[in-house]
Design a protein around this motif. Structure first.
Motif, PDB file in Angstrom:
ATOM      1  N   SER A 119       0.808  -1.220   0.000  1.00 59.45           N
ATOM      2  CA  SER A 119       0.000   0.000   0.000  1.00 59.45           C
ATOM      3  C   SER A 119       0.842   1.271   0.000  1.00 59.45           C
ATOM      4  O   SER A 119       0.302   2.369  -0.137  1.00 59.45           O
ATOM      5  CB  SER A 119      -0.924   0.014   1.230  1.00 59.45           C
ATOM      6  OG  SER A 119      -1.765  -1.104   1.225  1.00 59.45           O
ATOM      7  N   LEU A 120       2.128   1.097   0.193  1.00 61.49           N
ATOM      8  CA  LEU A 120       2.985   2.277   0.228  1.00 61.49           C
ATOM      9  C   LEU A 120       2.970   2.964  -1.123  1.00 61.49           C
ATOM     10  O   LEU A 120       3.088   2.312  -2.168  1.00 61.49           O
ATOM     11  CB  LEU A 120       4.417   1.894   0.595  1.00 61.49           C
ATOM     12  CG  LEU A 120       4.653   1.450   2.039  1.00 61.49           C
ATOM     13  CD1 LEU A 120       6.083   0.946   2.217  1.00 61.49           C
ATOM     14  CD2 LEU A 120       4.396   2.617   2.998  1.00 61.49           C
ATOM     15  N   PRO A 121       2.807   4.266  -1.157  1.00 66.95           N
ATOM     16  CA  PRO A 121       2.767   4.976  -2.445  1.00 66.95           C
ATOM     17  C   PRO A 121       4.131   4.931  -3.124  1.00 66.95           C
ATOM     18  O   PRO A 121       5.174   4.930  -2.462  1.00 66.95           O
ATOM     19  CB  PRO A 121       2.380   6.409  -2.045  1.00 66.95           C
ATOM     20  CG  PRO A 121       2.819   6.544  -0.614  1.00 66.95           C
ATOM     21  CD  PRO A 121       2.668   5.180  -0.006  1.00 66.95           C
ATOM     22  N   GLU A 122       4.105   4.872  -4.450  1.00 67.01           N
ATOM     23  CA  GLU A 122       5.357   4.850  -5.198  1.00 67.01           C
ATOM     24  C   GLU A 122       6.084   6.192  -5.092  1.00 67.01           C
ATOM     25  O   GLU A 122       7.302   6.244  -5.057  1.00 67.01           O
ATOM     26  CB  GLU A 122       5.078   4.506  -6.670  1.00 67.01           C
ATOM     27  CG  GLU A 122       4.526   3.101  -6.851  1.00 67.01           C
ATOM     28  CD  GLU A 122       4.298   2.770  -8.313  1.00 67.01           C
ATOM     29  OE1 GLU A 122       4.595   3.646  -9.153  1.00 67.01           O
ATOM     30  OE2 GLU A 122       3.831   1.656  -8.611  1.00 67.01           O
ATOM     31  N   GLU A 123       5.311   7.239  -5.065  1.00 66.06           N
ATOM     32  CA  GLU A 123       5.895   8.565  -4.915  1.00 66.06           C
ATOM     33  C   GLU A 123       5.799   8.999  -3.455  1.00 66.06           C
ATOM     34  O   GLU A 123       5.007   8.453  -2.675  1.00 66.06           O
ATOM     35  CB  GLU A 123       5.164   9.573  -5.810  1.00 66.06           C
ATOM     36  CG  GLU A 123       5.278   9.252  -7.289  1.00 66.06           C
ATOM     37  CD  GLU A 123       4.556  10.275  -8.132  1.00 66.06           C
ATOM     38  OE1 GLU A 123       3.945  11.195  -7.533  1.00 66.06           O
ATOM     39  OE2 GLU A 123       4.597  10.163  -9.371  1.00 66.06           O
ATOM     40  N   THR A 124       6.607   9.976  -3.108  1.00 67.57           N
ATOM     41  CA  THR A 124       6.613  10.469  -1.740  1.00 67.57           C
ATOM     42  C   THR A 124       5.254  11.037  -1.374  1.00 67.57           C
ATOM     43  O   THR A 124       4.617  11.745  -2.163  1.00 67.57           O
ATOM     44  CB  THR A 124       7.678  11.584  -1.571  1.00 67.57           C
ATOM     45  OG1 THR A 124       8.933  11.056  -1.978  1.00 67.57           O
ATOM     46  CG2 THR A 124       7.761  12.046  -0.125  1.00 67.57           C
ATOM     47  N   ALA A 125       4.806  10.692  -0.187  1.00 64.68           N
ATOM     48  CA  ALA A 125       3.508  11.196   0.279  1.00 64.68           C
ATOM     49  C   ALA A 125       3.523  12.721   0.330  1.00 64.68           C
ATOM     50  O   ALA A 125       4.553  13.348   0.583  1.00 64.68           O
ATOM     51  CB  ALA A 125       3.209  10.628   1.669  1.00 64.68           C
ATOM     52  N   THR A 126       2.379  13.317   0.085  1.00 61.77           N
ATOM     53  CA  THR A 126       2.285  14.786   0.050  1.00 61.77           C
ATOM     54  C   THR A 126       1.611  15.357   1.281  1.00 61.77           C
ATOM     55  O   THR A 126       1.467  16.573   1.404  1.00 61.77           O
ATOM     56  CB  THR A 126       1.506  15.227  -1.200  1.00 61.77           C
ATOM     57  OG1 THR A 126       0.210  14.601  -1.187  1.00 61.77           O
ATOM     58  CG2 THR A 126       2.251  14.819  -2.466  1.00 61.77           C
ATOM     59  N   LEU A 127       1.156  14.470   2.158  1.00 61.64           N
ATOM     60  CA  LEU A 127       0.434  14.956   3.330  1.00 61.64           C
ATOM     61  C   LEU A 127       1.279  14.748   4.578  1.00 61.64           C
ATOM     62  O   LEU A 127       1.864  13.686   4.773  1.00 61.64           O
ATOM     63  CB  LEU A 127      -0.897  14.199   3.483  1.00 61.64           C
ATOM     64  CG  LEU A 127      -1.852  14.711   4.561  1.00 61.64           C
ATOM     65  CD1 LEU A 127      -2.357  16.110   4.195  1.00 61.64           C
ATOM     66  CD2 LEU A 127      -3.025  13.754   4.740  1.00 61.64           C
ATOM     67  N   ASN A 128       1.353  15.786   5.392  1.00 61.69           N
ATOM     68  CA  ASN A 128       2.023  15.661   6.686  1.00 61.69           C
ATOM     69  C   ASN A 128       1.080  16.153   7.771  1.00 61.69           C
ATOM     70  O   ASN A 128      -0.022  16.631   7.489  1.00 61.69           O
ATOM     71  CB  ASN A 128       3.358  16.411   6.715  1.00 61.69           C
ATOM     72  CG  ASN A 128       3.206  17.875   6.320  1.00 61.69           C
ATOM     73  OD1 ASN A 128       2.264  18.553   6.749  1.00 61.69           O
ATOM     74  ND2 ASN A 128       4.116  18.370   5.494  1.00 61.69           N
ATOM     75  N   ILE A 129       1.493  16.048   9.012  1.00 63.39           N
ATOM     76  CA  ILE A 129       0.608  16.395  10.125  1.00 63.39           C
ATOM     77  C   ILE A 129       0.272  17.884  10.118  1.00 63.39           C
ATOM     78  O   ILE A 129      -0.840  18.280  10.504  1.00 63.39           O
ATOM     79  CB  ILE A 129       1.252  15.967  11.458  1.00 63.39           C
ATOM     80  CG1 ILE A 129       1.382  14.438  11.489  1.00 63.39           C
ATOM     81  CG2 ILE A 129       0.434  16.441  12.645  1.00 63.39           C
ATOM     82  CD1 ILE A 129       2.047  13.887  12.721  1.00 63.39           C
ATOM     83  N   VAL A 130       1.205  18.699   9.678  1.00 60.78           N
ATOM     84  CA  VAL A 130       0.913  20.141   9.594  1.00 60.78           C
ATOM     85  C   VAL A 130      -0.236  20.386   8.624  1.00 60.78           C
ATOM     86  O   VAL A 130      -1.138  21.201   8.885  1.00 60.78           O
ATOM     87  CB  VAL A 130       2.176  20.917   9.167  1.00 60.78           C
ATOM     88  CG1 VAL A 130       1.843  22.382   8.916  1.00 60.78           C
ATOM     89  CG2 VAL A 130       3.264  20.795  10.229  1.00 60.78           C
ATOM     90  N   ASN A 131      -0.223  19.666   7.505  1.00 53.90           N
ATOM     91  CA  ASN A 131      -1.286  19.835   6.506  1.00 53.90           C
ATOM     92  C   ASN A 131      -2.621  19.273   6.969  1.00 53.90           C
ATOM     93  O   ASN A 131      -3.674  19.557   6.368  1.00 53.90           O
ATOM     94  CB  ASN A 131      -0.884  19.160   5.187  1.00 53.90           C
ATOM     95  CG  ASN A 131       0.348  19.812   4.572  1.00 53.90           C
ATOM     96  OD1 ASN A 131       0.623  20.976   4.849  1.00 53.90           O
ATOM     97  ND2 ASN A 131       1.066  19.068   3.763  1.00 53.90           N
TER      98      ASN A 131
END
Length: 1596
Positions: free
Chosen positions: A449-461
Motif C-alpha cells: 500500500s505504500l505509495p510509489e511517490e513520496t507522500a504529500t500529506l504531513n501532520i501540519v497539513n
C-alpha cells in the motif's frame, strides 16, 4: 461511618467531650481516596459554619458520578429530586463528565485542569524528582509517571498501581461490613489506573510547553504519542499539532543507504505515508499488540502501543476512549534490519469507531490506508463502513475468525459484498495462526500500500482537514506569536545563514570577536618593536574605536521585533514566541545544513580544495537559533551601556527580562564560544536583576559537566534534571550556558540550597577546532573556567578510558592550585558512559587507581612549579574519592537507532547517580555555599584570571608545562655561560687595547680594534654554535619529557640567534669605547710625559749642583722645594670643556624639527636648571575638561614626569661613576632613554611638557657630566699628577745625593703605584661575574632560575611587606623597583657567610698568582736565559711583565717611569724585593677584605656594565609581565592601606566612610595606573562626580 470506626474515642465521657470540643481525631488511612479524606476533614470542622451542606456534598463529582452510575434515574428523582437529575454546570465552571472529574480527583489532578500543570513545576528539585519512593496512594501515580518519563525511563507506564497492592490482602482495615468507598467503585479503581487514562489526564492538565516535553520524551522511549486528544466532556477532541512540533527525527531511507545519506526533519513536517488502525465494537483481537509486532520485527519486541496483555493494560479505560495515538517507523538504512524501506506513520484509535466517529472520519481522510479490526459487523457499523469513499484503495478489513462464529462471518460477508473490496484488502486471522505470523501478512499488505511517490500529506497539513471536520487544533492559540516569528524571518529566504547573521545580528559579528581578541592580547602582552606600553596603547585604541562603532550600530529590523515581542508579552505569549522561533530557525538551519553537506560531499569528490574549505567554514557558521538572538540582545545592552546610546528605554529593561526568562527555565549564555568572551556587563546586570526577583539571599549549588564532544554530556544533564540542553541538533553550539533550577520547599533544608545552577559546555577536543593552532589552549581555558565556577563538576568519559580528559584535568588542577588559598575546592565526579557490565566497577579499580596516581604525580609537579609544597595530591585541589566519585552508566540506546528506545538501565543508572551526587553534596565540607552576588563576583574574578593566565594554558598538560619550564632553566644557564664567556673575552680585549703601544698611532689602534671585533665575531659565532648544539643534544635526550616541547624548538633556536646578535652589538660598542678611552688617555699621557721629563731633568741638575757641597737633609729639601716651584710654575692643567654647553647643544639638535629656537636662546646657564623639583603646569596638558578632571589629568602627568626623571637620573649617575671623560654620546643615549620612557607612558604628551621635562633632566645631567669631566681632568691633569709625585721625587733626590741603596723602596713604590691600582681594578672587574655565578649557582639559585620564579619571588615579597609606598613604586617605576630589589638581594646574599669577602679573596689569589707567574717568566730574556744582573735589565723585566699581563691588567707607563726613576739597583735584587712587595700587597688586601663590612660601597665600585650583567642574567623582565597575576590583589592592598591611614588618624570608619574609602581606592588606582588609558577612557571608567559620588567628596 466512613471507616466503621468512631471518630472520637476515649476512656471516659469527659475525655471524649474534650476531644470533640477540640476536634482531635486520628488521621484517616491513605488507603482511602483523597476526595473522601478531604470531605471527612470538612465534616469535622470545629466551626459548624465551615461544614458543608448536604446539597454541596451531593454535588461533589466523586459522589454524583457514583450516584448516577449505581442508581436508576427513577430512584435518583425519588431520592434527590429532578433538579439533581437534570442539574447543569454553573457558569464559569469547567465542564466535563462526572467520570472524568472523578478520575482527576482520584489522581489529585483536578486542581491542574485544564492546562495548569507547568513544565517549570516539574523541573523543580524536590523529593519526588530525586527519590524513587514507593507509590503508596493514587495521588502519587502521576508524579511517579512524570518523574520516570522525564528520566526517559521506559518503565514509567508500569507505575500505574499502588506498590503495596495485593489482591489477596486480608488486612483487617479492608474487612469492614460496609465500606462506602469500596462498594461504590470498581474493585480496581482505588488501587490502579489504566496507563492510557493517566496519559490522557496528564496531557489535559499540562500546559502547552509541558505537553511538548512529554511528547518528546515519550518518543525517545519509543512510545506512541497522542495525535487526537479527547476532551474531558467527550464533546470534542483536539489535533495535537503543537504538542508534536518539537519532535525531530533522523532516518536513512533505502534510496540513500548506498550514499550513506540521512534525513533529519521535524516529524510533523515530514511527508510520510500514514496508516490508521481502528476497530469495531466487537473485536477480540488486539490491534495494538499486532501493531507492536509489526513495528518490532528485527528488533527486540517493544511495546510501542499499550495493549491488554501489558501490566495494567487489562483495566477498563475510563477517559481514554477516542484517543488517537501515533508512532513512526523510521529505517536505519540496513535492509536486513529495516521492516519498511522508508518512514511510515501509524495511528491507533482507542475504542470503537461508533463512539469516536469524528476521529474515525478524520483518520480515514488523512490516511494512506485504514485497517479495520473486527470480529463481526453490526448494523450501525455497517452503515459507517459503507458510507466511506475510495474503499478499494484505502480500506483493509482485518477479520478475527473464531471457531463456531458462522453468524459473525455472515455479517462480514454482507459488508464485503457491498463494499466490493478485493480479496487482497481482507486479511483473516484464524485461531491457529499466532499474532507474530499474522503480523507478517499485515506487514506485507502495508508494503504493497505504500505509495510509489513520496507522500504529500504531513501532520501540519492535517490542520485544515481537522478544522473542516469540527476538530480543534491545539496551536490555534499561538497564531499571533507565529506571525511575529515569520516577520522576523522574512529576510532569511534566499540568503545564506552567515550573510543573514551579518545583516540582522551585527553585534556578534567580526567586531565582537575582534574586541575579544584585543582584550586577550591586552592581558597577555607580547612586546614588539614598539615596546610594551606603546603596543598596549595601540590595542586599547583599536578596542575603543570598535566599541564606539558598536555603540553607534543601529538595531536591525529583526532584533527590534524580537525585543519588542519579548518585552510586551506575558509569560505564556513569550513562551509561545520563543518556541516558535526555535522551531522555525531549527527547521531552516537543518535545511541549509543538509544542502551544504550535500554540496560539500560533491566537492570532496571533485577535490576542489578552495571550495571545500569555503564550504567547511560555511558549515561551521550556518547555525542559527534563539541563542543567537539572545546573544545579540545581550551585546546590544553591553554596548549601549558602555556607549552613548540612551538606555532609559526598553534596552535598560532587558536584564530584568532575561532574569525572568532564567526563572522560567530558559538557559543564559555565560560564555560566548564563538568569540571566547563574556559580555560582563550583561551577565552582571542579568544576575543582579535575578537576585532582586528571588528576594535577596538565595544559596546556589553550581553543577557543571565537562566532556569530550559527542560523549553524551548534555544528554546526561537532560536525563538527570529533565532539562533540554541542545543535543545532536546538527549545529555546533559553542561556549557555556547556565540554567537555574529551583529547589522545592521539601528539599531546601536538606540540601541547604535554594537554586541549583546547571552549566553545560561545548564538547572538548572538537573536530572543528582540531586543526587550529594551539586548540588545546581553548579547551584548557574552558575547563578551568567551568570547573572554577562549579561546586560540583561531572567529568563525562566515553567508557572506562579516561585518557582523553586527563590532560585537561591536569591543567585545571594546575590553575586551581592558585585558587586553593581562597577556599575553592570543587567536588569532582567521573561518569563512565557505555559501561554496563556488573563487574565493571570492580574490574576497573586498577585503572582508577592508576589514573589517581598519575593525577597525583601531575599535581605534585604543578605544585612545585607554583611554589606550593604543601600540595601533594590531586585531592588537595579537587574533592575526589576514587570509589565514591566514579559511576558507570550503560549505553543510551537499547538496540539500533532510530527505532531503538532509551535503555532503561541508562535511565535508572542516571537517576541513581543524581541521587548519590546530591547526597554527596549534602555532606561535602569543601563546598563553600555562595549566593548570587558572590557567584557573580566569582565569575568576573575567575574570567579575569583566565584571561591573564597565558603560560599554563599554552600547554597540553602539566608534563608539557614542566618540560618547558625545565628547558627554560637549562636555556637560562646556557645563556649566562654564553654571556660570561663573551664578557670575559671582552674584558681581555679591552685590556689589550688599553695596553697597546703608546708610541703607535691611532690608525694602528683602530686596526687592533677591528681585529678584535673580527675575533669577537668568530668567538660569538662559536659560542652560538655551541649553544645550539647544546639545545640539539637536549632534544635528543629521552628524559624530562623533552619530546613534549618539540613545537617550541624553533623558538629557542631563534632566541639563540637574537642573543648572539644582541651580544655582538654590545661588545662592538664596548670596544669602540675602549678605543676612545685609549686615545684620550694617550693625549693626557703625552702631556704628562713632557712635563715629567722636564721635572726629572731639573732634579738631575739640582743633584749635580749639590754634589759639590755637604748639605743636610733640611737644606737639600729647601733647595728641592725652590727648584720644584720654579720648574712647575709654567705647567698648565688640561683644558676644561663646557660640558653644559655640549649637553644643551645635543638637546637643541633633538628639537631641530620643532620651533623652539627662541626658548633655547633664553637659556643662559643649563647648570642652573633642574635644581628644584619638577612641577606640572596647566599648560602641560591640552585638556579642556572641567577643573577637577584636569587635576586628575595633571596628577597622572606628574607621576609620569617623576618616573621618567628618576629613571633618567639613575642613568646619568651610572654614567658619571665611570672613570672616563664625558662624551656627547652619553647625552644622546640619555635623550633616547627619555623618548623611550615617554613612549611607554601610553599618554598623550604635548610639546610644552616634553620640552620642559627634557630641559629639567638635561639640567641635572649637565651638572653630573661636568663633575665627571672635572674628575677625569683631575685624574689626568699634569700639574696635579706631578704634585702627587712630588714626595716620591724628593725621596729619590735625597737617596741619590746620599747614594743610598733604593732597591727595596723602588720595588715597593712600583708595587704601590703601578701594581696595586691594576690589581684593585682587576678584582672589581671580575667581581661582577663572580657575583652572578654565585647567585645563579648558590643555595638561592632557584629564585632566579627562570623568569616565572623571578617574578614570583618579587611579587611574593611585595605582598608580604604590606607597604603602600613600595606598592606604588612597584606599579609606577617597575624597572627601578626591580633593579633595587636585585641590588638588595645581592647585598643580602653577599653578606651571608662573608660571601663577598671570599669572592674578593679568590680574585686576589688569581691575579697575584698571574703576576707572580708573569714575574717568573719576565726574568728570562728572549733567548730563554735569565736576565743579566745589571740596572738595564730592570727595564726589560718590567716590559716583559707588561706583555705577560697584557690581557689581565693595565700597568701605567707614566707611573712606572716615576716609580723607577734613577733606580740604582741591579736586576736580581730588585726581583727579590719585588716579590716581597707583592707578598706584602697580597697580605694588605686580605686584611682590608676581612675588615671591610661596607658591602654597598664595594658593589658601587663595580663597573656599570658589570652591575647590569646581573639583570641580564635574571632575564631582564618586561615592564608589564608583573601584571599577570598581581591585579587580583592590588585593589585589596590599596584599600587596606587607605583604611590604615584612617585608623592612624583616628577617623571613625563607618558605612559612609567605607563608601569614601572605596571611591578613594578607585582614584588611587587611576592615579597610579600602569596600564594608562586615554583621558576619555579614564573618565568613563571612573565615573568621577556622578550622582553616585559620595557627598563628602563632592563637598570637598
Amino acid at each position: 461511618m466512613y471507616t466503621l470506626k468512631p471518630a472520637f474515642n476515649a476512656d471516659n465521657s469527659m475525655h471524649m467531650e474534650a476531644k470533640i470540643v477540640r476536634g482531635v481525631y486520628p488521621p484517616v488511612s491513605d488507603h482511602y481516596s483523597q476526595e473522601l479524606r478531604s470531605l471527612l476533614e470538612q465534616l469535622l470542622k470545629h466551626n459548624p459554619t465551615e461544614r458543608p451542606s448536604v446539597s454541596s456534598i451531593l454535588e461533589e463529582p466523586f459522589l454524583s458520578c457514583r450516584i448516577q452510575k449505581f442508581l436508576t434515574p427513577q430512584i435518583i428523582a425519588q431520592e434527590f429530586g429532578h433538579a439533581f437529575l437534570h442539574k447543569q454546570p454553573k457558569e464559569g465552571v469547567v465542564q466535563g463528565s462526572p467520570v472524568f472529574f472523578n478520575f482527576l480527583s482520584k489522581l489529585g489532578l483536578k486542581k491542574f485542569y485544564p492546562n495548569k500543570l507547568t513544565l517549570q513545576s516539574l523541573l523543580e528539585i524536590n523529593r519526588n524528582s530525586i527519590y524513587d519512593e514507593a507509590v503508596e496512594s493514587l495521588e502519587k501515580i502521576p508524579w511517579c509517571f512524570l518523574r520516570k518519563l522525564f528520566q526517559i525511563n521506559a518503565e514509567c507506564r508500569n507505575c500505574t498501581q499502588l506498590s503495596n497492592y495485593d489482591d489477596d490482602d486480608d488486612d483487617d482495615e479492608n474487612n469492614y461490613l460496609f465500606d462506602f468507598d469500596l462498594v461504590t467503585a470498581d474493585d480496581s479503581a482505588d488501587n490502579k489506573v489504566n496507563a492510557l487514562d493517566l496519559i490522557v489526564a496528564l496531557f489535559l492538565c499540562a500546559e502547552s510547553l509541558l505537553q511538548q516535553e512529554m511528547a518528546l520524551k515519550m518518543t525517545m522511549c519509543q512510545f506512541s504519542v497522542p495525535l487526537l486528544l479527547p476532551h474531558g466532556d467527550n464533546s470534542q477532541c483536539s489535533l495535537m499539532l503543537w504538542a508534536l512540533r518539537d519532535i525531530v527525527k533522523e532516518w536513512c531511507p533505502h534510496d540513500l543507504s548506498e550514499s550513506r545519506g540521512f534525513v533529519e526533519d521535524n516529524i510533523v513536517q515530514a511527508n510520510i505515508p500514514f496508516f490508521t488502525f481502528v476497530r469495531l465494537k466487537n473485536c477480540s483481537l488486539s490491534k495494538s499488540q499486532v501493531l507492536n509486532h509489526i513495528l518490532s520485527r528485527g528488533q527486540q519486541n517493544h511495546n510501542i502501543f499499550i495493549h491488554r496483555d501489558m501490566e495494567g493494560g487489562e483495566l477498563k479505560r475510563e477517559i481514554a476512549n477516542g484517543l488517537v495515538e501515533v508512532c513512526w517507523y523510521l529505517p536505519c538504512g540496513k535492509k536486513d534490519l529495516d521492516i519498511f524501506p522508508g518512514p511510515v506513520a501509524f495511528a491507533n484509535l482507542r475504542g470503537d469507531i461508533s463512539e469516536s466517529l469524528a476521529q474515525f472520519n478524520f483518520l480515514y481522510q488523512v490516511s494512506t490506508a485504514t485497517f479495520v479490526f473486527l470480529d463481526k459487523v453490526e448494523e450501525n457499523e455497517h452503515k459507517i463502513l459503507t458510507s466511506l469513499q475510495d474503499v478499494k484503495s484505502k480500506l483493509f478489513l482485518v477479520v478475527n475468525r473464531k471457531d463456531n462464529s458462522r453468524e459473525d462471518m455472515m455479517s462480514v460477508q454482507t459488508t464485503l459484498k457491498e463494499l466490493e473490496l478485493p480479496n487482497s484488502s481482507v486479511k483473516i486471522k484464524d485461531s491457529k495462526v499466532n499474532v507474530a505470523e499474522f503480523s507478517k501478512k499485515l506487514c506485507a499488505a502495508i508494503k504493497t500500500s505504500l505509495p510509489e511517490e513520496t507522500a504529500t500529506l504531513n501532520i501540519v497539513n492535517m490542520h485544515k482537514i481537522a478544522v473542516e471536520l469540527g476538530l480543534s487544533v491545539d496551536e490555534n492559540t499561538s497564531e499571533k506569536q507565529k506571525k511575529a516569528v515569520e516577520e522576523i524571518m522574512v529576510d532569511i529566504e534566499g540568503r545564506s545563514i552567515p550573510d543573514y547573521k551579518k545583516q540582522q545580528l551585527p553585534f556578534q559579528g567580526d567586531k565582537w570577536k575582534k574586541i575579544s581578541q584585543l582584550e586577550t592580547q591586552e592581558c597577555r602582552l607580547k612586546s614588539g618593536d614598539s615596546g610594551l606600553e606603546q603596543y598596549k596603547s595601540q590595542l586599547q585604541t583599536k578596542k575603543q574605536k570598535i566599541m564606539e562603532e558598536q555603540s553607534k550600530q543601529k538595531l536591525s529590523k529583526g532584533m527590534k521585533s524580537f525585543i519588542k515581542t519579548l518585552s510586551t508579552s506575558d509569560k505564556e505569549e513569550r513562551d509561545f514566541f520563543l518556541k516558535w522561533m526555535k522551531l522555525k530557525f531549527n527547521t531552516h538551519s537543518r535545511r541549509k545544513l543538509s544542502e551544504l553537506r550535500k554540496e560539500f560531499k560533491e566537492q570532496c569528490e571533485k577535490k576542489d580544495k578552495k571550495l571545500i574549505a569555503k564550504l567547511d567554514q560555511a558549515l561551521i557558521e550556518s547555525s542559527l537559533g534563539v541563542e543567537h538572538y539572545m546573544r545579540e540582545m545581550g551585546l546590544i545592552y553591553e554596548f549601549s551601556i558602555s556607549g552613548s546610546r540612551n538606555t532609559a528605554n526598553e534596552i535598560s529593561r532587558l536584564p530584568g527580562l532575561a532574569a525572568e526568562m532564567l526563572l522560567d527555565g530558559y538557559p543564559l549564555e555565560l560564555l560566548d564560544g564563538n568569540a571566547s568572551n563574556i559580555p560582563e556587563r550583561w551577565v552582571t546586570d542579568v544576575l543582579t536583576e535575578l537576585h532582586k526577583k528571588v528576594g535577596g539571599k538565595r544559596r546556589l549549588l553550581v553543577l557543571s559537566v565537562l566532556g569530550v564532544q559527542s560523549t553524551g554530556k548534555s544528554t546526561l544533564l537532560n536525563t538527570m534534571f529533565g532539562v533540554q540542553f541542545p543535543v545532536s541538533s546538527g549545529r555546533c553550539t559553542r561556549g557555556a550556558y547556565m540554567l537555574f533550577l529551583k529547589v522545592g520547599e521539601d528539599m531546601k533544608h536538606e540540601l541547604n540550597y535554594e537554586f541549583i545552577v546547571l552549566i553545560d559546555t561545548e564538547g572538548l577536543k572538537s573536530p572543528d577546532l582540531a586543526e587550529l593552532e594551539e586548540s588545546y589552549k581553548h579547551d584548557n581555558q574552558l575547563a578551568t573556567f567551568v570547573i572554577g565556577l562549579s561546586d560540583v563538576t561531572i567529568i563525562n568519559l566515553a567508557m572506562e578510558n579516561s585518557t582523553e580528559m586527563k590532560d585537561i584535568l591536569q591543567i585545571a588542577a594546575h590553575a586551581f592550585l592558585r585558587m586553593k588559598e581562597i577556599g575553592k575546592k570543587p567536588v569532582c565526579h567521573f561518569v563512565h558512559q557505555n559501561v554496563s557490565g556488573v563487574s565493571a566497577h570492580a574490574k576497573t579499580i586498577t585503572d582508577r587507581k592508576k589514573l589517581l596516581e598519575q593525577l597525583n604525580e601531575m599535581t605534585q609537579i604543578a605544585a612545585e612549579m607554583e611554589k606550593q609544597p604543601s600540595i601533594t595530591a590531586f585531592t588537595d585541589v579537587l574533592d575526589y574519592d576514587m570509589d565514591k566519585n566514579n559511576s558507570n552508566i550503560p549505553g543510551l540506546w537499547h538496540g539500533t537507532p532510530p527505532m531503538a528506545p532509551v535503555n532503561t538501565g541508562y535511565s535508572e543508572a542516571v537517576a541513581d547517580f543524581k541521587k548519590n551526587l546530591l547526597a554527596t553534596v549534602k555532606t561535602a565540607q569543601s563546598i563553600k555555599v555562595s549566593q548570587i552576588p558572590e557567584f557573580l563576583v566569582w565569575i568576573k574574578s575567575l574570567w579575569k584570571a583566565v584571561k591573564y593566565e597565558n603560560f599554563i594554558f599554552s600547554f597540553r598538560n602539566t608534563l608539557v608545562a614542566q618540560a618547558y619550564d625545565n628547558l627554560c632553566k637549562e636555556f637560562s644557564q646556557w645563556e649566562w655561560q654564553f654571556r660570561k664567556e663573551i664578557l670575559s673575552w671582552q674584558t681581555e680585549a679591552e685590556m689589550e687595547i688599553l695596553n697597546s703601544d703608546n708610541e703607535a698611532d691611532i690608525r694602528t689602534w683602530s686596526i687592533l680594534v677591528e681585529s678584535k671585533k673580527s675575533q669577537m665575531s668568530e668567538k660569538i659565532s662559536s659560542e652560538e654554535r655551541e649553544m645550539k648544539e647544546k639545545l640539539t643534544n637536549y632534544y635528543e635526550k629521552k628524559d624530562q619529557n623533552v619530546n613534549l616541547t618539540e613545537k617550541y624548538k624553533t623558538d629557542f633556536f631563534n632566541s639563540i640567534s637574537s642573543l648572539a646578535k644582541e651580544i655582538n652589538n654590545s661588545v662592538n660598542n664596548k670596544l669602540d669605547c675602549a678605543l676612545e678611552l685609549k686615545i684620550s688617555s694617550k693625549k693626557a699621557q703625552d702631556i704628562q710625559k713632557e712635563y715629567r721629563g722636564g721635572i726629572e731633568d731639573e732634579v738631575m741638575k739640582l743633584l749635580s749642583a749639590c754634589k759639590h757641597f755637604t748639605l743636610s737633609d733640611e737644606q737639600l729639601t729647601q733647595k728641592f722645594e725652590k727648584m720644584w716651584t720654579e720648574a712647575t710654575k709654567n705647567v698648565s692643567g688640561l683644558k676644561e670643556r663646557n660640558a653644559a654647553a655640549s649637553v644643551l647643544n645635543q638637546l637643541s639638535r633633538s628639537f631641530s624639527n620643532q620651533n623652539v629656537d627662541e626658548k633655547f636662546q633664553n637659556i643662559t646657564d643649563l647648570k642652573e636648571i633642574g635644581k628644584d623639583p619638577f612641577k606640572i603646569k596647566h599648560e602641560h596638558t591640552d585638556s579642556l575638561m572641567e577643573k577637577f578632571k584636569q587635576l586628575i589629568r595633571l596628577g597622572e602627568l606628574q607621576n609620569i614626569a617623576d618616573s621618567v626623571i628618576e629613571s633618567c637620573t639613575r642613568f646619568v649617575f651610572d654614567k658619571a661613576k665611570t672613570n672616563t671623560d664625558y662624551n656627547d654620546s652619553f647625552t644622546r643615549e640619555l635623550l633616547e632613554k627619555m623618548d623611550e620612557s615617554l613612549d611607554k607612558s601610553n599618554h598623550k604628551i604635548n610639546a610644552k611638557f616634553e620640552f620642559d621635562l627634557k630641559l629639567h633632566i638635561c639640567g641635572i645631567a649637565s651638572r653630573e657630566f661636568l663633575k665627571m669631566h672635572q674628575k677625569f681632568l683631575s685624574d689626568k691633569d699634569p700639574k696635579i699628577q706631578l704634585q702627587k709625585k712630588k714626595t716620591q721625587y724628593l725621596t729619590d733626590f735625597l737617596d741619590l745625593y746620599e747614594e743610598r741603596d733604593n732597591c727595596q723602596r723602588k720595588a715597593k713604590h712600583f708595587v704601590q703605584f703601578c701594581i696595586k691600582p691594576a690589581v684593585e681594578e682587576y678584582i672589581n672587574r671580575s667581581l661582577g661575574i663572580n657575583i652572578v655565578d654565585e647567585i645563579l649557582t648558590g643555595c638561592h639559585s632557584a629564585e632566579f632560575s627562570s623568569r616565572s620564579f623571578f617574578q614570583y619571588n618579587i611579587q611574593r615579597e611585595l605582598l608580604q611587606k604590606d607597604d603602600f609606598d613600595s606598592l606604588v613604586k612597584f606599579i609606577c617605576n617597575y624597572e627601578i623597583y626591580v633593579k633595587d630589589w636585585i641590588f638588595q638581594q645581592i647585598q643580602q646574599q653577599m653578606s651571608e657567610n662573608k660571601t663577598l669577602c671570599k669572592l674578593e679573596q679568590k680574585n686576589l689569589k688569581v691575579i697575584v698568582d698571574k703576576i707572580t707567574a708573569a714575574l717568573e717568566q719576565a726574568t728570562n730574556g728572549p733567548d730563554g736565559f735569565q736576565l743579566p744582573d745589571n740596572n738595564e735589565s730592570i727595564t726589560e723585566l718590567i716590559s716583559n711583565m707588561r706583555k705577560n699581563l697584557i690581557k689581565d691588567i693595565s700597568i701605567s707607563e707614566e707611573n712606572e717611569k716615576i716609580a723607577l726613576f734613577q733606580i740604582q739597583s741591579t736586576c736580581h735584587p730588585f726581583i727579590n724585593s719585588l716579590k716581597m712587595s707583592i707578598k706584602d700587597l697580597k697580605e694588605q688586601f686580605q686584611e682590608e677584605f676581612s675588615k671591610s663590612e661596607n658591602i654597598t660601597e664595594t658593589l658601587n665600585k663595580l663597573p656599570s656594565n658589570h652591575r647590569r650583567s646581573f639583570s641580564s642574567a635574571c632575564l631582564v623582565v618586561d615592564i608589564n609581565v608583573h601584571f599577570v597575576k598581581f591585579p587580583v590583589r592590588l585593589e585589596a592592598k590599596i584599600t587596606s592601606s587607605i583604611m590604615q591611614l584612617f585608623i592612624d588618624h583616628k577617623v571613625l570608619v563607618d558605612t559612609g566612610m567605607m563608601t569614601v574609602i572605596s571611591w578613594l581606592t578607585h582614584c588611587v588606582q587611576l592615579i597610579y595606573k600602569v596600564n594608562v588609558h586615554s583621558e576619555t577612557e579614564i573618565l568613563k571608567e571612573s565615573g568621577i562626580l556622578t550622582k553616585t559620588t559620595p557627598s563628602t567628596i563632592q563637598t570637598g
